[in-house]
Scaffold this active site. Structure first.
Site, PDB file in Angstrom:
ATOM      1  N   LYS A  98      38.373  34.253  58.959  1.00  0.00           N
ATOM      2  CA  LYS A  98      36.989  34.681  58.804  1.00  0.00           C
ATOM      3  C   LYS A  98      36.087  33.616  59.424  1.00  0.00           C
ATOM      4  CE  LYS A  98      33.246  35.350  55.560  1.00  0.00           C
ATOM      5  NZ  LYS A  98      32.774  35.163  54.162  1.00  0.00           N
ATOM      6  N   GLY A 159      25.386  34.812  47.822  1.00  0.00           N
ATOM      7  CA  GLY A 159      25.227  34.408  46.430  1.00  0.00           C
ATOM      8  C   GLY A 159      24.004  34.953  45.736  1.00  0.00           C
ATOM      9  N   ALA A 185      28.767  39.324  51.393  1.00  0.00           N
ATOM     10  CA  ALA A 185      27.610  38.569  50.885  1.00  0.00           C
ATOM     11  C   ALA A 185      26.533  39.485  50.326  1.00  0.00           C
ATOM     12  CB  ALA A 185      27.016  37.659  51.954  1.00  0.00           C
ATOM     13  N   GLY A 186      26.078  39.138  49.131  1.00  0.00           N
ATOM     14  CA  GLY A 186      24.963  39.839  48.513  1.00  0.00           C
ATOM     15  C   GLY A 186      25.335  40.857  47.460  1.00  0.00           C
ATOM     16  N   ASN A 207      32.696  37.294  46.095  1.00  0.00           N
ATOM     17  CA  ASN A 207      33.186  36.151  45.329  1.00  0.00           C
ATOM     18  C   ASN A 207      32.253  35.850  44.157  1.00  0.00           C
ATOM     19  OD1 ASN A 207      34.427  32.804  46.234  1.00  0.00           O
ATOM     20  ND2 ASN A 207      34.314  33.813  44.283  1.00  0.00           N
ATOM     21  N   THR A 208      30.990  35.520  44.459  1.00  0.00           N
ATOM     22  CA  THR A 208      30.051  35.114  43.419  1.00  0.00           C
ATOM     23  C   THR A 208      29.852  36.193  42.369  1.00  0.00           C
ATOM     24  OG1 THR A 208      28.899  33.804  45.094  1.00  0.00           O
ATOM     25  CG2 THR A 208      27.768  34.109  43.007  1.00  0.00           C
TER      26      THR A 208
END
Length: 258
Positions: A98, A159, A185-186, A207-208
């Protein structure tokens, strides 16, 4: 759920998860297993993949079971990202990577010019590149033309958990692409992941949203279900949107009531 192909390999799970920010390696393992993910991301610059022992990522999540996806998180130039991902190949023989090149320390938005530059170098060197980029259809198409294995437009800042801020752009990227498009992301909650899949994305990476959930394992189960539901909804095809009501019951051959 139907499989999707990435760099010549088929995967049944369309949910990819990161391995950072968890309380400990046991929680990481529990979350990954609950998610059903087959691909897990690892930040080369923040993790020693050569570390052995009970608490090592290798021992916790075997590379014989999971596809490791090394990323260049924390890199701010093309040269730095290329160097980092070359290290990943040297350490574990990984060619599926990635690519992430950040352009601003405050917003953490990608530097598209540097990303394209790095992608061109890595593809020429035989890497299968999954490129993290902004939600720009033009940039996504350029990355595809370079030869990237997948493009990964952000839904919102890294995040932030804000969800998909610009679904129109994501749909445009999906409709023009001939390679997998995965939202990265997001994502903040299960409904965000479901929407991404309903837009036609091949998968979702997060992830977050898991690591900072009140119950990360339960959220992993929810994300797994959301990705499956969103994919099935996309394949089924939604009903037409109308500006007036249409009765769901037939209006002919009614039984007389008097």
């Amino acid at each position: 759920m139907d499989a999707f192909e990435l760099a010549g390999k088929a995967y049944m799970s369309r949910l990819l998860v990161g391995t950072g920010r968890y309380r400990d390696t046991q929680q990481t393992k529990d979350v990954v297993e609950a998610s059903g993910a087959e691909i897990i991301t690892v930040a080369i610059r923040r993790m020693d993949l050569s570390k052995k022992g009970q608490d090592s990522l290798y021992e916790t999540l075997s590379p014989q079971v999971y596809t490791y996806l090394p990323n260049s998180a924390g890199c701010y130039t093309a040269e730095e990202a290329v160097r980092t991902l070359r290290l990943a190949r040297e350490m574990g023989g990984w060619k599926l990577v990635k690519l992430e090149v950040i352009g601003d320390k405050e917003s953490l938005f990608p530097d598209v010019a540097e990303t394209i530059k790095a992608a061109d170098t890595l593809v020429r060197e035989g890497f299968a590149v999954m490129a993290y980029t902004n939600d720009d259809p033009v940039a996504a198409k350029k990355l595809e033309q370079i030869g990237c294995a997948a493009v990964m437009p952000l839904a919102a800042p890294i995040g932030s958990g804000l969800g998909i801020l610009n679904p129109l752009n994501i749909r445009m990227i999906v409709e023009q692409a001939r390679i997998p498009v995965l939202v990265d992301a997001g994502i903040g909650t299960a409904s965000d992941a479901c929407i991404a899949m309903e837009l036609g994305c091949a998968g979702v990476l997060l992830n977050t949203a898991l690591a900072e959930a009140g119950d990360p394992v339960l959220m992993a189960h929810a994300m797994k279900a959301a990705v499956i539901a969103g994919r099935q909804s996309f394949l089924a095809g939604r009903m037409e949107k109308r500006t007036r009501a249409v009765a769901s019951s037939p209006q002919i051959a009614l039984i007389a009531t008097s």
